[in-house]
Design an enzyme around this catalytic site. Structure first.
Site, PDB file in Angstrom:
ATOM      1  N   GLY A   6     -49.489 -33.997  69.128  1.00  0.00           N
ATOM      2  CA  GLY A   6     -48.462 -35.030  69.152  1.00  0.00           C
ATOM      3  C   GLY A   6     -47.484 -34.801  68.021  1.00  0.00           C
ATOM      4  O   GLY A   6     -47.785 -34.084  67.059  1.00  0.00           O
ATOM      5  N   CYS A  51     -54.296 -29.732  67.064  1.00  0.00           N
ATOM      6  CA  CYS A  51     -53.133 -30.107  66.251  1.00  0.00           C
ATOM      7  C   CYS A  51     -53.285 -31.540  65.726  1.00  0.00           C
ATOM      8  O   CYS A  51     -54.120 -31.788  64.867  1.00  0.00           O
ATOM      9  CB  CYS A  51     -51.852 -29.920  67.066  1.00  0.00           C
ATOM     10  SG  CYS A  51     -50.346 -29.995  66.079  1.00  0.00           S
ATOM     11  N   TYR A  52     -52.492 -32.487  66.218  1.00  0.00           N
ATOM     12  CA  TYR A  52     -52.646 -33.877  65.798  1.00  0.00           C
ATOM     13  C   TYR A  52     -54.075 -34.346  66.051  1.00  0.00           C
ATOM     14  O   TYR A  52     -54.643 -35.129  65.281  1.00  0.00           O
ATOM     15  CB  TYR A  52     -51.659 -34.763  66.549  1.00  0.00           C
ATOM     16  CG  TYR A  52     -51.603 -36.195  66.057  1.00  0.00           C
ATOM     17  CD1 TYR A  52     -50.718 -36.581  65.064  1.00  0.00           C
ATOM     18  CD2 TYR A  52     -52.460 -37.164  66.593  1.00  0.00           C
ATOM     19  CE1 TYR A  52     -50.677 -37.895  64.605  1.00  0.00           C
ATOM     20  CE2 TYR A  52     -52.429 -38.480  66.143  1.00  0.00           C
ATOM     21  CZ  TYR A  52     -51.528 -38.836  65.155  1.00  0.00           C
ATOM     22  OH  TYR A  52     -51.499 -40.137  64.704  1.00  0.00           O
ATOM     23  N   HIS A  89     -52.606 -24.563  69.198  1.00  0.00           N
ATOM     24  CA  HIS A  89     -52.613 -25.078  70.566  1.00  0.00           C
ATOM     25  C   HIS A  89     -53.222 -24.060  71.538  1.00  0.00           C
ATOM     26  O   HIS A  89     -52.515 -23.218  72.088  1.00  0.00           O
ATOM     27  CB  HIS A  89     -51.188 -25.412  71.012  1.00  0.00           C
ATOM     28  CG  HIS A  89     -50.585 -26.580  70.302  1.00  0.00           C
ATOM     29  ND1 HIS A  89     -50.793 -27.881  70.708  1.00  0.00           N
ATOM     30  CD2 HIS A  89     -49.812 -26.658  69.195  1.00  0.00           C
ATOM     31  CE1 HIS A  89     -50.160 -28.704  69.893  1.00  0.00           C
ATOM     32  NE2 HIS A  89     -49.548 -27.982  68.958  1.00  0.00           N
ATOM     33  N   GLU A 123     -54.035 -24.623  74.489  1.00  0.00           N
ATOM     34  CA  GLU A 123     -53.611 -24.931  75.861  1.00  0.00           C
ATOM     35  C   GLU A 123     -52.353 -24.191  76.275  1.00  0.00           C
ATOM     36  O   GLU A 123     -52.070 -24.081  77.478  1.00  0.00           O
ATOM     37  CB  GLU A 123     -53.410 -26.447  76.027  1.00  0.00           C
ATOM     38  CG  GLU A 123     -52.174 -27.025  75.375  1.00  0.00           C
ATOM     39  CD  GLU A 123     -52.372 -27.440  73.922  1.00  0.00           C
ATOM     40  OE1 GLU A 123     -51.619 -28.291  73.435  1.00  0.00           O
ATOM     41  OE2 GLU A 123     -53.290 -26.892  73.263  1.00  0.00           O
ATOM     42  N   SER A 168     -40.843 -37.439 104.891  1.00  0.00           N
ATOM     43  CA  SER A 168     -39.524 -36.859 104.628  1.00  0.00           C
ATOM     44  C   SER A 168     -39.467 -35.371 104.957  1.00  0.00           C
ATOM     45  O   SER A 168     -38.390 -34.793 105.060  1.00  0.00           O
ATOM     46  CB  SER A 168     -39.151 -37.051 103.158  1.00  0.00           C
ATOM     47  OG  SER A 168     -40.005 -36.266 102.327  1.00  0.00           O
ATOM     48  N   VAL A 197     -42.837 -31.988 100.076  1.00  0.00           N
ATOM     49  CA  VAL A 197     -44.215 -31.546  99.805  1.00  0.00           C
ATOM     50  C   VAL A 197     -45.174 -32.732  99.757  1.00  0.00           C
ATOM     51  O   VAL A 197     -46.205 -32.750 100.437  1.00  0.00           O
ATOM     52  CB  VAL A 197     -44.274 -30.764  98.475  1.00  0.00           C
ATOM     53  CG1 VAL A 197     -45.709 -30.310  98.197  1.00  0.00           C
ATOM     54  CG2 VAL A 197     -43.334 -29.575  98.503  1.00  0.00           C
ATOM     55  N   ASP A 198     -44.856 -33.739  98.948  1.00  0.00           N
ATOM     56  CA  ASP A 198     -45.808 -34.826  98.703  1.00  0.00           C
ATOM     57  C   ASP A 198     -46.099 -35.633  99.972  1.00  0.00           C
ATOM     58  O   ASP A 198     -47.260 -35.883 100.309  1.00  0.00           O
ATOM     59  CB  ASP A 198     -45.290 -35.745  97.595  1.00  0.00           C
ATOM     60  CG  ASP A 198     -45.043 -34.998  96.297  1.00  0.00           C
ATOM     61  OD1 ASP A 198     -45.707 -33.973  96.076  1.00  0.00           O
ATOM     62  OD2 ASP A 198     -44.176 -35.419  95.504  1.00  0.00           O
ATOM     63  N   SER A 199     -45.050 -36.060 100.668  1.00  0.00           N
ATOM     64  CA  SER A 199     -45.289 -36.869 101.869  1.00  0.00           C
ATOM     65  C   SER A 199     -45.963 -36.052 102.962  1.00  0.00           C
ATOM     66  O   SER A 199     -46.784 -36.570 103.724  1.00  0.00           O
ATOM     67  CB  SER A 199     -43.976 -37.478 102.384  1.00  0.00           C
ATOM     68  OG  SER A 199     -43.112 -36.491 102.911  1.00  0.00           O
ATOM     69  N   SER A 200     -45.654 -34.754 103.045  1.00  0.00           N
ATOM     70  CA  SER A 200     -46.282 -33.908 104.065  1.00  0.00           C
ATOM     71  C   SER A 200     -47.772 -33.736 103.802  1.00  0.00           C
ATOM     72  O   SER A 200     -48.590 -33.780 104.730  1.00  0.00           O
ATOM     73  CB  SER A 200     -45.594 -32.536 104.112  1.00  0.00           C
ATOM     74  OG  SER A 200     -44.238 -32.655 104.482  1.00  0.00           O
ATOM     75  N   LYS A 217     -48.511 -31.458  90.597  1.00  0.00           N
ATOM     76  CA  LYS A 217     -47.737 -30.875  91.699  1.00  0.00           C
ATOM     77  C   LYS A 217     -48.357 -29.577  92.213  1.00  0.00           C
ATOM     78  O   LYS A 217     -48.419 -29.361  93.433  1.00  0.00           O
ATOM     79  CB  LYS A 217     -46.298 -30.614  91.235  1.00  0.00           C
ATOM     80  CG  LYS A 217     -45.339 -30.271  92.369  1.00  0.00           C
ATOM     81  CD  LYS A 217     -45.023 -31.513  93.177  1.00  0.00           C
ATOM     82  CE  LYS A 217     -43.895 -31.287  94.165  1.00  0.00           C
ATOM     83  NZ  LYS A 217     -43.446 -32.545  94.793  1.00  0.00           N
TER      84      LYS A 217
END
Length: 529
Positions: free
Chosen positions: A59, A86-87, A173, A175, A227, A230-233, A374
């Site tokens: 952070g 880190c933080y 970090h 990550e 629509s 991607v998400d709605s499909s 996503k």
């Protein structure tokens, strides 16, 4: 928050910035479920969630600042393995009796790490290695029971651990990809220290989600606004697998989708998946609504408001619908929570209030993707059998081509832009595919992340067949990015740009000029409006 999480999961404490999301994604990439929690969650609340382990994110704050993010010290008494970055290392040190100091020299970017003695987290990594630092403060005195396990030139406590209590921390970090052996460190923590299993896999996820949806829905009817994105499909394919014809999808065609997209929605959902689909042809309705409108925000507002009017009209026609399926994904609710809490602790909030239910209308919501990132949504779509062209669809604004047409929207402009945009996408799809064949990597730094055509509200002089023309230019926009927060213009080969230009001028009536946008974000945005 989600109540039906896997039995084994890692709670990622979010102390600010975007570190929490990145850590959660890295853990999930290793097939372990992770969930972001606010840093100020109480020990009792956390214990009720029953996590298997905790990771404390980085952070931007100083642990000694008056408004610094804090955490409940009792969490260290829960007997859980804890890893801090880190933080996260600094607050672990302070809470357990150590000290953090302000170093004379900050350390930002790549640094050389040197190991000191035995370390469960650094086990199997080189004695010296490149890691990624971003700090001014650092631990100056480790808490009792801890040993220093690595240093850098300017940081005397680059990592520390108390193996007897399973507390581990790094100033750097792991990550981020720039920490060359960061993934091995995460594996050491998840599997060697915590003894977790790799249960976060698509097969398990689909089975679990199908069971959850069936339990939540029962025998009720569900409606979904499809629509073609991607998400709605993916939601449509997943919910249909769970409850079959209890789901009805409503596809509102406002006439501003890209060339071939309405046909693809019909082909995939009506013919391939046999989903009950209502295709609402609202093209003329929207054309009248947008006639003469030039201000982009007004376009967005009109299109969004009209969409829900059309959708709820169709819902009433279907009748007896009690539930609405939504394509809300994890970053949506994380970011919504961060905004509502001033950006400090990313409390997970609902997106339900974004739906403008008419008076007297109510649906219970089902959001099966609300804890998916996503890239996981795309992977889920592939596993469900959706075509790659739909799953890897580029980001596309809800108002569609209306905001890629500068000025008012007319049938003539829409036709020009649809045809020009189809050429841009066809050529750059092929370019990206060639790069993939050459490199074996779909995330090549030279590939395009998003690309499309824009139609400005001007005309320019040209010459065609020895005659003077006065026609429209087309702007080509192609960018390299990973998250749309920043982007750079794609350094396309001249022959690719040349072919796109030639094809648009030759094949699209009404265009006599093509220009290429070479502005990064910032200062520009990816979209033009």
């Amino acid at each position: 928050m989600q109540t039906s999480r896997p039995k084994q999961f890692v709670a990622v404490f979010d102390f600010g910035a975007q570190y929490g999301q990145l850590i959660a994604r890295r853990v999930r990439d290793l097939n372990v479920y992770s969930e972001i929690v606010p840093c100020d969650i109480s020990a009792d609340e956390l214990a009720a969630m029953a996590p298997s382990a905790i990771i404390l994110s980085g952070g931007p704050a100083s642990v000694y600042a008056d408004d610094a993010p804090d955490m409940d010290k009792r969490i260290f008494d829960l007997g859980l393995p804890i890893l801090g970055f880190c933080y996260g290392q600094q607050i672990m040190a302070v809470k357990l009796g150590g000290k953090v100091g302000h170093t004379k020299k900050g350390e930002y970017g790549p640094a050389q790490l040197t190991r000191r003695g035995e370390s469960r987290i650094l086990d199997g990594t080189p004695e010296t290695q490149t890691i990624w630092m971003s700090h001014r403060d650092a631990v100056s005195e480790v808490p009792e029971g801890f040993s220093v396990t690595s240093v850098t030139e300017t940081c005397p406590v680059a990592s520390m651990e108390d193996a007897s209590r399973n507390f581990y921390a790094t100033q750097f970090h792991p990550e981020v990809r720039h920490s060359v052996h960061g993934n091995e460190m995460l594996k050491n923590f998840l599997f060697n220290v915590c003894g977790l299993d790799k249960t976060w896999t698509m097969d398990n996820i689909i089975d679990d989600k199908v069971a959850q949806i069936r339990e939540q829905v029962g025998d009720r009817k569900v409606i979904l606004a499809l629509s073609g994105g991607v998400d709605s499909s993916v939601v449509a394919a997943l919910v249909h697998r769970a409850i079959g014809d209890q789901l009805t999808c409503v596809f509102v065609n406002h006439g501003m989708l890209r060339k071939g997209e309405p046909e693809m929605v019909e082909e995939v959902f009506r013919k391939q998946f046999n989903v009950p689909l209502v295709h609402v042809h609202a093209e003329e309705r929207y054309a009248k609504l947008l006639a003469g409108v030039t201000e982009p925000e007004k376009k967005r507002r009109l299109i969004g408001t009209e969409f829900w009017k059309v959708f709820f009209d169709e819902a009433q026609k279907i009748g007896d619908v009690e539930m609405l399926a939504q394509g809300t994904i994890y970053p949506d609710i994380i970011e919504s929570g961060a905004r509502k809490t001033g950006g400090k602790a990313s409390t997970i909030k609902s997106h339900h209030n974004l739906i403008p239910f008419p008076d007297g209308v109510h649906f219970d919501l089902i959001e099966p993707l609300d804890h998916f990132f996503k890239d996981e949504v795309r992977e889920l779509g592939v596993s469900l059998g959706l075509p790659a062209k739909m799953v890897y669809r580029q980001p596309f604004p809800g108002p569609g081509l209306a905001i890629r047409i500068i000025g008012d929207v007319t049938p003539e402009k829409l036709e020009i832009l649809k045809n020009a945009d189809a050429i841009v996408r066809e050529e750059l799809d092929a370019y990206n595919e060639r790069l993939f064949e050459e490199t074996g990597d779909r995330n090549s730094e030279h590939s395009c992340w998003q690309y499309f055509a824009v139609l400005p509200d001007i005309k320019s002089v040209g010459v065609m067949g020895d005659e003077r023309t006065y026609q429209r230019p087309v702007i080509v926009r192609a960018v390299e990015s990973s998250d749309a927060m920043t982007a750079d213009w794609a350094k396309l080969p001249y022959e690719v740009i040349g072919k796109i230009s030639s094809r648009i001028v030759d094949e699209v009536a009404g265009v006599n000029r093509v220009v290429y946008d070479v502005t990064p974000k910032p200062p520009a945005t990816i979209e033009w409006e």
